[in-house]
Motif scaffolding. Sequence first.
Motif, mmCIF file in Angstrom:
data_model
loop_
_atom_site.group_PDB
_atom_site.id
_atom_site.type_symbol
_atom_site.label_atom_id
_atom_site.label_comp_id
_atom_site.label_asym_id
_atom_site.label_seq_id
_atom_site.Cartn_x
_atom_site.Cartn_y
_atom_site.Cartn_z
ATOM 1 N N ASP A 86 -32.036 -9.649 50.390
ATOM 2 C CA ASP A 86 -31.939 -10.641 51.465
ATOM 3 C C ASP A 86 -32.661 -10.183 52.729
ATOM 4 O O ASP A 86 -32.753 -10.943 53.700
ATOM 5 N N HIS A 87 -33.174 -8.952 52.727
ATOM 6 C CA HIS A 87 -33.778 -8.398 53.936
ATOM 7 C C HIS A 87 -35.209 -7.894 53.757
ATOM 8 O O HIS A 87 -35.961 -7.835 54.727
ATOM 9 N N THR A 88 -35.589 -7.500 52.525
ATOM 10 C CA THR A 88 -36.901 -6.877 52.330
ATOM 11 C C THR A 88 -37.323 -6.917 50.864
ATOM 12 O O THR A 88 -36.496 -7.205 49.990
ATOM 13 N N ASP A 89 -38.570 -6.621 50.631
ATOM 14 C CA ASP A 89 -39.081 -6.450 49.270
ATOM 15 C C ASP A 89 -39.325 -4.973 48.967
ATOM 16 O O ASP A 89 -39.767 -4.628 47.873
ATOM 17 N N ASP A 90 -39.084 -4.111 49.961
ATOM 18 C CA ASP A 90 -39.334 -2.674 49.821
ATOM 19 C C ASP A 90 -38.068 -1.924 49.452
ATOM 20 O O ASP A 90 -36.946 -2.359 49.739
ATOM 21 N N CYS A 91 -38.266 -0.757 48.863
ATOM 22 C CA CYS A 91 -37.156 0.142 48.529
ATOM 23 C C CYS A 91 -36.548 0.742 49.793
ATOM 24 O O CYS A 91 -37.221 0.860 50.820
ATOM 25 N N ASN A 92 -35.290 1.145 49.661
ATOM 26 C CA ASN A 92 -34.627 1.861 50.744
ATOM 27 C C ASN A 92 -35.277 3.242 50.928
ATOM 28 O O ASN A 92 -36.159 3.622 50.161
#
Length: 137
Positions: A86-92
């Motif tokens: 819901d916030h990004t397409d990238d990994c943490n």
Amino acid sequence: MIRTRALASALVTVAALLGAGAAPAAAQSSAAATSCYGGAKNLNYRYQVGPKEFGPFTTSSRCGDINMRLTTDDGGFLYACVVFVDHTDDCNHGNKYSLHGTPWATVATDVKDGTRFVLRVGPYDTDAQNVDFQLAY
């Protein structure tokens, strides 16, 4: 006689504290881990070029972290990361993967309840052909 009464009084006090639920911190954290891992989801990774996504999943109050471990013990390892969809397409962790084997390890820490995420998994090497693993969240 006075010593016997003092000892008996001390024993009653200790028993009352234990009966009231004053469990040691180690026992409490062990119970929390058991509860978290007891609800683990069984998944399977089959080798492919590039990462594979599992999910989306939604975190619960059962675990404070997102945890993973391999249940196939053939010496293989998997890379993994979490994407909060819901916030990004990238990994943490700055879009970086962490290496995972058979012991439980954290993929993401201090995740709020109700957070939607996918687990992105990739092979450490070509030994990771058919790997069973668990995800606890």
